[in-house]
Scaffold this motif. Sequence first.
Motif, PDB file in Angstrom:
ATOM      1  N   ARG A  19      -5.734  -4.197   3.995  1.00  0.00           N
ATOM      2  CA  ARG A  19      -6.648  -3.098   4.364  1.00  0.00           C
ATOM      3  C   ARG A  19      -7.798  -3.695   5.177  1.00  0.00           C
ATOM      4  O   ARG A  19      -8.037  -4.906   5.100  1.00  0.00           O
ATOM      5  CB  ARG A  19      -7.176  -2.399   3.119  1.00  0.00           C
TER       6      ARG A  19
ATOM      7  N   PRO B  98      -9.875   2.205  11.772  1.00  0.00           N
ATOM      8  CA  PRO B  98     -10.535   2.014  10.472  1.00  0.00           C
ATOM      9  C   PRO B  98     -11.602   0.905  10.449  1.00  0.00           C
ATOM     10  O   PRO B  98     -12.704   1.145   9.943  1.00  0.00           O
ATOM     11  CB  PRO B  98      -9.365   1.743   9.520  1.00  0.00           C
TER      12      PRO B  98
ATOM     13  N   LEU C 261     -11.528   4.277   1.754  1.00  0.00           N
ATOM     14  CA  LEU C 261     -10.373   5.172   1.899  1.00  0.00           C
ATOM     15  C   LEU C 261      -9.044   4.459   1.625  1.00  0.00           C
ATOM     16  O   LEU C 261      -8.197   4.940   0.885  1.00  0.00           O
ATOM     17  CB  LEU C 261     -10.377   5.776   3.314  1.00  0.00           C
ATOM     18  N   CYS C 262      -8.868   3.282   2.240  1.00  0.00           N
ATOM     19  CA  CYS C 262      -7.596   2.559   2.086  1.00  0.00           C
ATOM     20  C   CYS C 262      -7.630   1.743   0.809  1.00  0.00           C
ATOM     21  O   CYS C 262      -8.614   1.059   0.521  1.00  0.00           O
ATOM     22  CB  CYS C 262      -7.372   1.607   3.253  1.00  0.00           C
ATOM     23  N   THR C 263      -6.526   1.791   0.065  1.00  0.00           N
ATOM     24  CA  THR C 263      -6.462   1.005  -1.167  1.00  0.00           C
ATOM     25  C   THR C 263      -5.366  -0.061  -1.095  1.00  0.00           C
ATOM     26  O   THR C 263      -5.204  -0.851  -2.013  1.00  0.00           O
ATOM     27  CB  THR C 263      -6.197   1.934  -2.372  1.00  0.00           C
TER      28      THR C 263
ATOM     29  N   ALA D  65      -3.100   4.705   7.049  1.00  0.00           N
ATOM     30  CA  ALA D  65      -3.497   3.498   6.304  1.00  0.00           C
ATOM     31  C   ALA D  65      -2.627   2.273   6.580  1.00  0.00           C
ATOM     32  O   ALA D  65      -2.401   1.443   5.693  1.00  0.00           O
ATOM     33  CB  ALA D  65      -3.549   3.784   4.801  1.00  0.00           C
TER      34      ALA D  65
ATOM     35  N   GLU E  27      -1.632   2.957   1.699  1.00  0.00           N
ATOM     36  CA  GLU E  27      -2.116   3.665   0.509  1.00  0.00           C
ATOM     37  C   GLU E  27      -3.583   4.026   0.668  1.00  0.00           C
ATOM     38  O   GLU E  27      -4.371   3.232   1.191  1.00  0.00           O
ATOM     39  CB  GLU E  27      -1.939   2.795  -0.734  1.00  0.00           C
ATOM     40  N   THR E  28      -3.916   5.235   0.206  1.00  0.00           N
ATOM     41  CA  THR E  28      -5.299   5.701   0.287  1.00  0.00           C
ATOM     42  C   THR E  28      -5.714   6.336  -1.037  1.00  0.00           C
ATOM     43  O   THR E  28      -4.884   6.502  -1.933  1.00  0.00           O
ATOM     44  CB  THR E  28      -5.461   6.778   1.388  1.00  0.00           C
TER      45      THR E  28
END
Length: 297
Positions: A222, A126, A152-154, A119, A158-159
């Motif tokens: 992201r 991605p 998926l990525c926050t 991430a 981070e995911t």
Amino acid sequence: MIPFELARPRSLKEAIALLDPEDPDIRPMGGGTAVMLMMKAGVLRPTRLVSLRDIEPHYAQVHAGENGELRIGGLTRLATLEHSPLVKERWPLIARTLRTLSNVRVRNVATIGGNLGHADPHMDMPPVLTSLGARVTITGPYGERIVPVEELCTGYYETVLARDELISEVIVPPQAGRPAAYMKVTTRAAHDWPALGVAVVLDMQGQRIGRASVIVGAATDRPTRLTQAEALLRGALPDDAILREAGEAGAAQLDIVGDPHGSASYKKQLLKVYLGRAVRTALAAASGHAAQFEGHA
Ligand SMILES: Cc1cc2nc3c(=O)[nH]c(=O)nc-3n(C[C@H](O)[C@H](O)[C@H](O)COP(=O)(O)OP(=O)(O)OC[C@H]3O[C@@H](n4cnc5c(N)ncnc54)[C@H](O)[C@@H]3O)c2cc1C
């Protein structure tokens, strides 16, 4: 380096059992290319690494699913994906993107699960997988769930993954001959980390764009969908005026963050220019004309 345990489970189930939902110092490891760099930099000091190398071999394979989708095991190496005849023929966007993702040494060991699990917002895959509408299967102690790559990525590194969940598969809908391109803009070598990445997949209706999927990477925390640019492109003839307008709209939508690869204003300018180039490159590639696939600023 602080000593740590290296676990080498023989199955995905065993690997999950060795992870701990409460302990950030126990980490899964695919190829280890990102894990090792983080350990060298001192930002990761694991007490246990759970290597996924010895789990069931089918998690490292690529095949076509019953509905024509691409099914990529979470442990599949990027080089396996890059050289797969199936991927080259039916998902050329993925095969082309991988050619400039880092270097062959990294692609020979890095896995798709590790690539997506890391991430880092600068990663090339991605935005590409999001533009193609890909999903990941996430396996944990209580079973499986499927999540769009887009969700998926926050944030930075981070995911939505819990600490005891693994990406076990990536499912990519058919590209189905749709015009598609990824423009990786680098300031040094073509395979360097991108200063900006723009992925575009187009559904054409005759000469007009029916629907456009436009995702930008390396600009914010992201990969981000450029909804305003997509709305402008919907139903449009892809002429210079609309591509310029879409680029401006994309740049206006994002609160771009600068980094060592480029300042925020530089990236904004790149986005204005490269969004249109991505659309033109996609159309040229689909019509078999020579196209420029990488960008160099
Ligand atoms: C020199 C260099 C240059 C690079 N240049 C680029 C570039 O230009 N473009 C680009 O996109 N990338 C680039 N990268 C990054 C590279 O793509 C990643 O390091 C690689 O894809 C990570 O895969 P891995 O299997 O080695 O992950 P690992 O290092 O094993 O793991 C990475 C992270 O994912 C987690 N993880 C591993 N496997 C799974 C899984 N199955 N499920 C859930 N979480 C998991 C780990 O715990 C860790 O947090 C570069 C890397 C290097 C070293």
